[in-house]
Scaffold this active site. Sequence first.
Site, PDB file in Angstrom:
ATOM      1  N   GLU A 183     -61.298-110.756  23.512  1.00  0.00           N
ATOM      2  CA  GLU A 183     -62.534-110.554  24.257  1.00  0.00           C
ATOM      3  C   GLU A 183     -62.446-111.442  25.491  1.00  0.00           C
ATOM      4  O   GLU A 183     -62.313-112.665  25.381  1.00  0.00           O
ATOM      5  CB  GLU A 183     -63.765-110.881  23.405  1.00  0.00           C
ATOM      6  CG  GLU A 183     -63.922-109.891  22.254  1.00  0.00           C
ATOM      7  CD  GLU A 183     -65.269-109.968  21.536  1.00  0.00           C
ATOM      8  OE1 GLU A 183     -65.951-111.011  21.631  1.00  0.00           O
ATOM      9  OE2 GLU A 183     -65.628-108.974  20.882  1.00  0.00           O
ATOM     10  N   ARG A 221     -60.749-107.011  14.349  1.00  0.00           N
ATOM     11  CA  ARG A 221     -61.805-105.995  14.229  1.00  0.00           C
ATOM     12  C   ARG A 221     -61.944-105.446  12.816  1.00  0.00           C
ATOM     13  O   ARG A 221     -63.053-105.084  12.397  1.00  0.00           O
ATOM     14  CB  ARG A 221     -61.533-104.832  15.186  1.00  0.00           C
ATOM     15  CG  ARG A 221     -61.488-105.199  16.637  1.00  0.00           C
ATOM     16  CD  ARG A 221     -62.786-105.802  17.113  1.00  0.00           C
ATOM     17  NE  ARG A 221     -62.711-106.161  18.530  1.00  0.00           N
ATOM     18  CZ  ARG A 221     -63.587-106.941  19.140  1.00  0.00           C
ATOM     19  NH1 ARG A 221     -64.602-107.470  18.465  1.00  0.00           N
ATOM     20  NH2 ARG A 221     -63.448-107.224  20.409  1.00  0.00           N
ATOM     21  N   LYS A 237     -63.484-113.939  13.581  1.00  0.00           N
ATOM     22  CA  LYS A 237     -63.513-114.629  14.876  1.00  0.00           C
ATOM     23  C   LYS A 237     -63.046-116.080  14.784  1.00  0.00           C
ATOM     24  O   LYS A 237     -62.579-116.639  15.776  1.00  0.00           O
ATOM     25  CB  LYS A 237     -64.976-114.667  15.389  1.00  0.00           C
ATOM     26  CG  LYS A 237     -65.627-113.320  15.595  1.00  0.00           C
ATOM     27  CD  LYS A 237     -65.242-112.754  16.931  1.00  0.00           C
ATOM     28  CE  LYS A 237     -66.178-111.612  17.305  1.00  0.00           C
ATOM     29  NZ  LYS A 237     -65.878-111.131  18.671  1.00  0.00           N
TER      30      LYS A 237
HETATM   31 CA    CA Z   1     -67.280-112.724  21.835  1.00  0.00          CA
END
Ligand code: CA
Length: 393
Positions: A183, A221, A237
């Site tokens: 990201e 993901r 994450k």
């Molecule tokens: Ca983020």
Amino acid sequence: MPLDLPADHPYGIHHLPYGVFAADGASPRVGVRIGDQVLDLAGCGGDPAVWDQPSLNPLLAQGSSAWQEARSWVTSLVTEPEHEDLVRANLHPLDEVSLHLPFAVADYVDFYASEHHATNVGRIFRPDGEPLTPNWKHLPIGYHGRSSTVVVSGTDVRRPHGQRKAPSDPAPTFGPSIKLDIEAELGFVVGGATTLGEPVSVDQARDHLFGVVILNDWSARDLQAWEYVPLGPFLGKSFATSISAWVTPMAALEAARVPLPGQDPEPLDYLRGDAAEGIDIEVEVEWNGTVVARPPYATMYWAPEQMIAHMTVNGATLTPGDLFGSGTISGSERDRRGSFLELSWNGTEPIDLGEGGTRTFLEDGDEIVMRAWAPGADGTRIELGECRGRIVP
Ligand code: CA
């Protein structure tokens, strides 16, 4: 000027980002990048309690007036001929130093402030519902991440293992992530402590905004999709977040301030203030040497000042060294999307890497480099420190 740097150098006298470096076997200490060199500020006579330190945290703790004084001092060092001999004696070529994590990360929060990104993700994950959740335009959505796994640019990222279950799978399985993603974000570096129970307003927020780094919020993901309901991102994450080694001071970005794209409906009072502005920063995402996206930060819906007001409105404190991510930056066009989830539309539209073939998600050995540019003072263009990371098995 004394250092023979062109006035429009992206690391010229209008930029002066801070970092932590080590040279000649010495312990890490704070420096400023000027051109392709690092200036040792303790060596130039700066207070050792601030500059002969392995992190920017003492400077961050001093607050915004000290940051202004520090920037004025550094500017005088690199521009006034009387300091030239001292400065030259304390410069180190970048390729002869190691760069370290520039600050000890206190709390780490990640927001979700791009309307285009949130809309794309909503369409991918909830195709039968409204793309934006009902709260999205009323508050900057965020979650608390893992500060201890924030790493400096250049650090390898190990592919995480975890649990996943696609809707069609009969049961969850365990293994290395098969949908490892990036990201592209900005990270805001916070300084100046606050008092428990006392919110920071939008207009006070600038006193706590020290600077900006490029931030890559690596995301698994497949792990994320299975674990995130109902409490939000967790192990998908928390394995790694990369940031640039150089922190660009907010003071270097004054010429890059732009109005927000527009907020409708108007947010509640505590999220309003003249200081709520956007920033014109163009990011570039390079995958194994091929540029695959150019996300535009100026399109972000929420301002960093509003993010600070929101995360303190309940009385939560700010701590020097806090880091908050903007959320993935995505523009309206396909080549402006800041994640591979969006660029490949969850793996259904392969991304062309030229001679490197095609990809949907990251493979072992892949390297991502994020760069960013912004307008600087006097018509210059400054370049933020790059954010680099390679996937290892
Ligand atoms: Ca983020």
